[in-house]
Design a protein around this motif. Structure first.
Motif, short mmCIF file in Angstrom:
data_model
loop_
_atom_site.label_atom_id
_atom_site.label_comp_id
_atom_site.label_asym_id
_atom_site.label_seq_id
_atom_site.Cartn_x
_atom_site.Cartn_y
_atom_site.Cartn_z
N VAL A 36 47.18 45.01 30.00
CA VAL A 36 46.47 43.80 29.58
C VAL A 36 45.77 43.17 30.79
O VAL A 36 46.35 43.04 31.86
N SER A 37 44.51 42.80 30.59
CA SER A 37 43.74 42.17 31.66
C SER A 37 43.12 40.88 31.15
O SER A 37 42.67 40.81 30.00
N LEU A 38 43.07 39.89 32.01
CA LEU A 38 42.46 38.60 31.70
C LEU A 38 41.17 38.52 32.51
O LEU A 38 41.16 38.09 33.66
N ARG A 39 40.08 38.96 31.91
CA ARG A 39 38.84 39.23 32.63
C ARG A 39 38.23 37.99 33.27
O ARG A 39 37.62 38.09 34.35
N ASN A 40 38.36 36.84 32.63
CA ASN A 40 37.72 35.66 33.18
C ASN A 40 38.48 35.07 34.37
O ASN A 40 37.96 34.20 35.07
N LEU A 41 39.70 35.55 34.60
CA LEU A 41 40.46 35.11 35.77
C LEU A 41 40.26 36.03 36.97
O LEU A 41 40.58 35.67 38.10
N ILE A 42 39.74 37.24 36.71
CA ILE A 42 39.62 38.23 37.78
C ILE A 42 38.65 37.81 38.89
O ILE A 42 38.99 37.91 40.08
N PRO A 43 37.43 37.33 38.57
CA PRO A 43 36.49 37.03 39.66
C PRO A 43 37.03 36.02 40.66
O PRO A 43 36.87 36.20 41.88
N GLY A 44 37.66 34.97 40.16
CA GLY A 44 38.19 33.95 41.07
C GLY A 44 39.29 34.48 41.97
O GLY A 44 39.37 34.14 43.15
N GLU A 45 40.13 35.36 41.40
CA GLU A 45 41.22 35.92 42.20
C GLU A 45 40.68 36.89 43.25
O GLU A 45 41.11 36.87 44.41
N LEU A 46 39.75 37.75 42.85
CA LEU A 46 39.20 38.71 43.81
C LEU A 46 38.42 38.01 44.91
O LEU A 46 38.38 38.49 46.06
N ALA A 47 37.80 36.88 44.58
CA ALA A 47 37.04 36.14 45.59
C ALA A 47 37.92 35.62 46.72
O ALA A 47 37.45 35.39 47.83
N LYS A 48 39.21 35.47 46.43
CA LYS A 48 40.14 35.02 47.46
C LYS A 48 40.48 36.14 48.45
O LYS A 48 41.08 35.89 49.50
#
Length: 328
Positions: free
Chosen positions: A172-184
């Protein structure tokens, strides 16, 4: 050999031996109580289980009962290690292309892997509770392997002998949370909630000729809300096979018995067989039309993941789950 873990009210469940056709099952407490106990002593216990497996398939086990997938936990309800790869690089290439990003050449030679949460896997028929539809809920249909003890620095050539079991995954992936996390710059965490695995784990020999070059050469079938969503072939376009993934993950550390390694989303260059996640479909729509038209999952949506043999018989049983709203 086929194995499962029944829900017996305990965290790690009850190890069950399952017949080849998934019709009968029997507990084997005299050999091992749990899947982890079996994996910890695989070399010693596997021959005993194999002999019992033959008897079960021949109808010679008096205390065998009907197998019920609804009683299954994930084969390993919790694990010491869950490392998910991205072995289908064409999928990564597509995702980056849709957002106008170039893909480094090293992606074709150095596998991508992240370490997921392994303390609490969801049962294959259980609901998936999530806090918000705004998180961009997606399934990812994958294959995973389970290893015995793997020494640090194991070569690709020696890695396959450490692959003891295979199973299916809904990562399961929560796609809209991924960009913010990867940006860190520190990887996934909140964007990757608990995963689910198929009711049954199987030894590679159960796949016969369909297990070749450390790949599973069969379609992985996904239904979304009871409609066929995709059935790409897992053996096609797999850039890094499971032996390569095991060797990569064990480069700087040993792996303990019961380590799980995932393939990443199954994806083919030939898109006619569909996709194994919503994100890929949305990316194809973005490339074609400038924007996606397929939405992410909503509460009440259901996903089913399964693999069939050459006789159209289920191999691992099915992951069949509904997204529900989590209420504390």
């Amino acid at each position: 050999m086929k194995l499962a873990s029944y829900n017996n009210g305990r965290r790690d469940g009850q190890l069950m031996l399952v017949s080849k056709d998934l019709s009968k099952t029997v507990a084997v407490p005299a050999i091992a109580h749990t899947m982890q106990e079996l994996l910890d002593a695989w070399q010693l216990l596997q021959p005993q289980l194999s002999e019992l497996y033959d008897a079960l398939n021949d109808g010679l086990i008096d205390n065998a009962i009907d197998f019920d997938e609804s009683k299954c936990l994930s084969p390993l309800p919790r694990a010491y290690q869950w490392a998910d790869g991205s072995a289908y690089v064409n999928h990564v290439e597509l995702v980056r292309k849709a957002r106008g990003a170039q893909m480094p050449e090293t992606f074709w030679t150095d596998p991508l892997v992240y370490q997921g949460g392994s303390d609490c896997f969801i049962a294959p028929k259980a609901d998936i509770p999530l806090g918000s539809e705004e998180w961009g809920i997606d399934f990812e249909s994958e294959i995973a392997i389970i290893t015995d003890d793997v020494p640090m620095g194991v070569s690709t050539e020696n890695a396959e002998k450490h692959i003891k079991l295979l199973m299916l995954v809904n990562d399961v992936s929560l796609r809209n949370l991924i960009p913010g996390e990867l940006a860190k710059g520190f990887g996934f965490y909140q964007a990757k909630p608990s995963s689910s695995f198929s009711p049954v784990a199987v030894t590679p020999d159960e796949l016969g000729a369909r297990w070749e070059d450390s790949k599973v050469h069969l379609p992985l079938i996904t239904h979304l809300n009871r409609k066929l969503f995709g059935q790409p072939n897992a053996g096609v376009d797999m850039t890094f096979n499971f032996s390569q993934l095991v060797s990569h993950v064990a480069m700087t550390r040993p792996l303990g018995a019961g380590a799980i390694i995932g393939s990443g989303t199954i994806s083919n260059y030939d898109r006619s067989a569909g996709s194994s996640c919503l994100a890929e479909t949305r990316m194809l729509e973005t490339i074609a039309d400038g924007k996606p038209s397929t939405s992410f999952m909503k509460f009440g949506d259901r996903v089913r993941i399964e693999m069939l043999d050459d006789n159209n018989k289920t191999i691992f049983g099915s992951i069949d789950q509904q997204i529900v709203e989590y209420k504390a």
